[in-house]
Write a protein that holds these residues in place. Sequence first.
Motif, mmCIF file in Angstrom:
data_model
loop_
_atom_site.group_PDB
_atom_site.id
_atom_site.type_symbol
_atom_site.label_atom_id
_atom_site.label_comp_id
_atom_site.label_asym_id
_atom_site.label_seq_id
_atom_site.Cartn_x
_atom_site.Cartn_y
_atom_site.Cartn_z
ATOM 1 N N GLY A 100 8.453 19.607 -6.950
ATOM 2 C CA GLY A 100 7.932 19.208 -8.110
ATOM 3 C C GLY A 100 8.705 18.096 -8.807
ATOM 4 O O GLY A 100 9.629 17.772 -8.429
ATOM 5 N N GLY A 101 7.978 17.335 -9.934
ATOM 6 C CA GLY A 101 8.435 16.137 -10.654
ATOM 7 C C GLY A 101 8.112 14.903 -9.664
ATOM 8 O O GLY A 101 8.865 14.028 -10.312
ATOM 9 N N GLY A 102 7.720 14.877 -8.600
ATOM 10 C CA GLY A 102 7.423 13.500 -8.176
ATOM 11 C C GLY A 102 8.338 13.198 -7.114
ATOM 12 O O GLY A 102 8.334 12.226 -6.602
ATOM 13 N N LEU A 103 9.334 14.019 -6.829
ATOM 14 C CA LEU A 103 10.273 13.646 -5.780
ATOM 15 C C LEU A 103 9.678 13.549 -4.246
ATOM 16 O O LEU A 103 8.609 14.547 -4.095
ATOM 17 N N PRO A 104 10.041 12.700 -3.570
ATOM 18 C CA PRO A 104 9.507 12.621 -2.248
ATOM 19 C C PRO A 104 10.005 13.945 -1.600
ATOM 20 O O PRO A 104 10.550 14.601 -1.459
ATOM 21 N N GLY A 105 9.055 14.074 -0.457
ATOM 22 C CA GLY A 105 9.118 15.474 0.523
ATOM 23 C C GLY A 105 10.108 15.280 1.624
ATOM 24 O O GLY A 105 10.846 14.531 1.703
ATOM 25 N N GLN A 106 10.063 16.200 2.512
ATOM 26 C CA GLN A 106 11.002 16.363 3.649
ATOM 27 C C GLN A 106 10.501 15.540 4.551
ATOM 28 O O GLN A 106 9.376 15.446 5.325
ATOM 29 N N ALA A 107 11.288 14.752 5.216
ATOM 30 C CA ALA A 107 11.175 13.780 6.558
ATOM 31 C C ALA A 107 11.173 14.872 7.691
ATOM 32 O O ALA A 107 11.902 15.768 8.039
ATOM 33 N N THR B 104 6.086 8.888 -0.373
ATOM 34 C CA THR B 104 6.561 8.724 -1.693
ATOM 35 C C THR B 104 7.955 8.172 -1.758
ATOM 36 O O THR B 104 8.719 8.086 -2.631
ATOM 37 N N ALA B 105 8.869 8.301 -0.473
ATOM 38 C CA ALA B 105 10.061 7.917 -0.416
ATOM 39 C C ALA B 105 10.197 6.396 -0.488
ATOM 40 O O ALA B 105 9.468 5.746 0.435
ATOM 41 N N THR B 106 11.114 5.959 -1.228
ATOM 42 C CA THR B 106 11.395 4.181 -1.125
ATOM 43 C C THR B 106 12.787 4.048 -0.664
ATOM 44 O O THR B 106 13.082 3.024 -0.262
ATOM 45 N N GLY C 97 29.923 13.868 23.159
ATOM 46 C CA GLY C 97 29.889 15.197 22.699
ATOM 47 C C GLY C 97 28.439 15.553 21.601
ATOM 48 O O GLY C 97 27.844 14.655 21.498
ATOM 49 N N ASP C 98 28.616 16.620 21.209
ATOM 50 C CA ASP C 98 27.557 17.225 20.545
ATOM 51 C C ASP C 98 27.506 16.484 18.948
ATOM 52 O O ASP C 98 28.475 16.307 18.364
ATOM 53 N N THR C 99 26.406 16.046 18.674
ATOM 54 C CA THR C 99 26.204 15.423 17.206
ATOM 55 C C THR C 99 25.013 15.746 16.304
ATOM 56 O O THR C 99 24.008 16.271 16.828
ATOM 57 N N PHE C 100 25.132 16.065 15.193
ATOM 58 C CA PHE C 100 24.165 16.471 14.173
ATOM 59 C C PHE C 100 23.774 15.365 13.311
ATOM 60 O O PHE C 100 24.632 14.510 12.903
ATOM 61 N N TRP C 101 22.431 15.414 12.832
ATOM 62 C CA TRP C 101 21.905 14.370 11.989
ATOM 63 C C TRP C 101 20.598 14.932 11.097
ATOM 64 O O TRP C 101 20.011 15.978 11.641
ATOM 65 N N GLN C 102 20.512 14.280 9.881
ATOM 66 C CA GLN C 102 19.690 14.648 9.002
ATOM 67 C C GLN C 102 19.252 13.422 8.179
ATOM 68 O O GLN C 102 20.100 12.471 8.147
ATOM 69 N N VAL C 103 18.169 13.719 7.515
ATOM 70 C CA VAL C 103 17.835 12.486 6.611
ATOM 71 C C VAL C 103 17.280 13.055 5.338
ATOM 72 O O VAL C 103 16.354 14.126 5.083
ATOM 73 N N GLN C 104 17.820 12.658 4.157
ATOM 74 C CA GLN C 104 17.270 12.981 2.961
ATOM 75 C C GLN C 104 16.330 11.629 2.348
ATOM 76 O O GLN C 104 16.793 10.614 2.358
ATOM 77 N N THR C 105 15.372 12.200 1.765
ATOM 78 C CA THR C 105 14.487 11.144 1.169
ATOM 79 C C THR C 105 14.837 11.035 -0.532
ATOM 80 O O THR C 105 15.443 11.850 -1.179
ATOM 81 N N ALA C 106 14.349 9.832 -0.998
ATOM 82 C CA ALA C 106 14.664 9.811 -2.479
ATOM 83 C C ALA C 106 13.611 8.651 -2.896
ATOM 84 O O ALA C 106 13.099 7.943 -2.225
ATOM 85 N N ASN C 107 13.307 8.547 -4.182
ATOM 86 C CA ASN C 107 12.654 7.532 -5.095
ATOM 87 C C ASN C 107 13.225 7.150 -6.291
ATOM 88 O O ASN C 107 14.485 7.712 -6.531
ATOM 89 N N ASP C 108 12.738 6.391 -7.211
ATOM 90 C CA ASP C 108 13.113 6.364 -8.629
ATOM 91 C C ASP C 108 13.323 7.481 -9.330
ATOM 92 O O ASP C 108 14.180 7.450 -10.410
ATOM 93 N N GLY D 81 14.467 10.114 -8.371
ATOM 94 C CA GLY D 81 15.686 11.023 -7.818
ATOM 95 C C GLY D 81 15.806 11.067 -6.202
ATOM 96 O O GLY D 81 14.837 10.772 -5.607
ATOM 97 N N GLU D 82 16.822 12.318 -5.966
ATOM 98 C CA GLU D 82 16.771 12.552 -4.462
ATOM 99 C C GLU D 82 15.938 13.586 -4.042
ATOM 100 O O GLU D 82 15.814 14.794 -4.938
ATOM 101 N N GLY D 83 15.340 13.532 -3.068
ATOM 102 C CA GLY D 83 14.333 14.330 -2.517
ATOM 103 C C GLY D 83 15.181 15.488 -1.755
ATOM 104 O O GLY D 83 16.129 15.715 -1.795
ATOM 105 N N LEU D 84 14.351 16.069 -0.739
ATOM 106 C CA LEU D 84 14.813 16.968 0.144
ATOM 107 C C LEU D 84 15.584 16.462 1.268
ATOM 108 O O LEU D 84 15.319 15.600 1.968
ATOM 109 N N TRP D 85 16.627 17.222 1.910
ATOM 110 C CA TRP D 85 17.224 16.933 3.066
ATOM 111 C C TRP D 85 16.023 17.560 4.214
ATOM 112 O O TRP D 85 15.556 18.446 4.155
ATOM 113 N N SER D 86 16.310 17.019 5.239
ATOM 114 C CA SER D 86 15.691 17.230 6.464
ATOM 115 C C SER D 86 16.335 18.419 7.155
ATOM 116 O O SER D 86 17.194 18.716 6.839
#
Length: 472
Positions: free
Chosen positions: A90-97, A120-122, A165-176, A178-183
């Motif tokens: 809610g609030g216009g933040l971008p969704g999850q990648a 909606t992610a910039t 070795g084993d590596t972990f990664w995530q992506v967080q979205t954002a726009n003007d 504020g910060e959106g969700l982490w994947s």
Amino acid sequence: IVEVGDQSPPQPFTIANTGNLDLNIGTINLTGANAAEFTITSDNCTSQLMTPTNTCTVEVVYAPNSTGGKNANLIIPSNAPETLEIAIVGGGLPGQALLIAPSGTINTNQPTFTWRAVDTATWYRLSVTDATDQTTQWEYTAEEVACPTGTRTCTITPENQLPLGDTFWQVQTANDLGEGLWSNTLTFRVGTLSGVLQLSAADYNVNEGDGYVTITVTRTGGNVNTVSIDYATTDDTAIAGNDYSEAQGTLNWDDGDADAKTFPVTIIDDHLIEGNETLIISLGNVQGGAALGVPDTAVLTITDNDSSFNCKQVTEIPKKECQALIALYETTDGANWENNTGWNVTNTPCSWNGVTCRKKHVTGLSLGNNNLKGSLEAEFFKLKKLESLVLSDNELNGTSLKNFKKLKNLETLSLNNCQLSGKIPNSLMKLKKLSELDLNDNCLKTKVSKKLKKWLDGINPGWDETQTACFE
């Protein structure tokens, strides 16, 4: 965007049974930190038995009670293997990648990261936690990760190289707003099937008197295919041929072989006072699909086993003559001489016990009955200006008389009772200035040429009457 105190229009979520079995839906509900600010206003899915291809709809409204972006999860339980969970913002933040790659095992330590673009992610934040538990984050605009509006995927290749070795990664979205969700987190393993070849250490040490040092190269991260790597030594302060023997070659591994391989570097004990010296060991030209690891170069330090005295500090005689004196000291156990005053300590060798100098050269050595034990080696015979050499009554049984021909200025040579053995070489007759010679009381062979015997009888009468059987 919804103002505080207002309510958004209903947002429909359609659930479709795309399988070939009946879907039994449980009670749909909202969870998450801000679930209280979201409400299910219409639900014709809960407790429904949906046959294949059928759909149902759930509607949710957003009614914020404070400013800022809000998140919740729409939980849809069913008899499917996994519970469906939909992130609501809610609030216009971008969704999850949605993350795409890398995953599984990859054969590069500098991978390219790819994920689905969010309309909606910039900008995006990429977070990577490597096999050493070190987390690195990068921030990119949508343009920098090649996913401007209208494209379906984002792609970026960071400059950092990752460890195996084993590596972990995530992506967080954002726009003007504020910060959106982490994947969700995606895991991959950095490795090369043919392995990584590298030196076992970046620094090696060896004592000058050890003869050689063993250098180890390891294969890690895989053992598929036949692989090889070249090795070589290069000079630093140590010089090939003087301080060590040049080493170069190729190490080979068979398919399935992950054992470490070694090669030797031979060290030359030169009896010179030089201080510690170094050379460089390098790897290169990897074949068979393996990668060149780190370290691929190493420094080998040769620890000088001679005195800390340095002939470079001596000015009253040439450096070569200083080194010749030190060679005598080192090869005849100078530390245990009866009198070694000044030797290997002061930088004025002309004042050392038994040393005589004239016109900046060593012209005399008188060390008789001084407990010298060992032999005179080639380095000693660089005393080209030597006129008198008295070494009688010492244990010099390893000394060869062949090298004395180099001392062309000798006038006096006293080697009586020095436990010398073997043949007397004709080359002694090349000492044209020699007027005094004493070889008595050794175990030298008395069978010599007529010419040499005549010369010896003239300069050292009775020499052959005092030789004894060689000692054990």
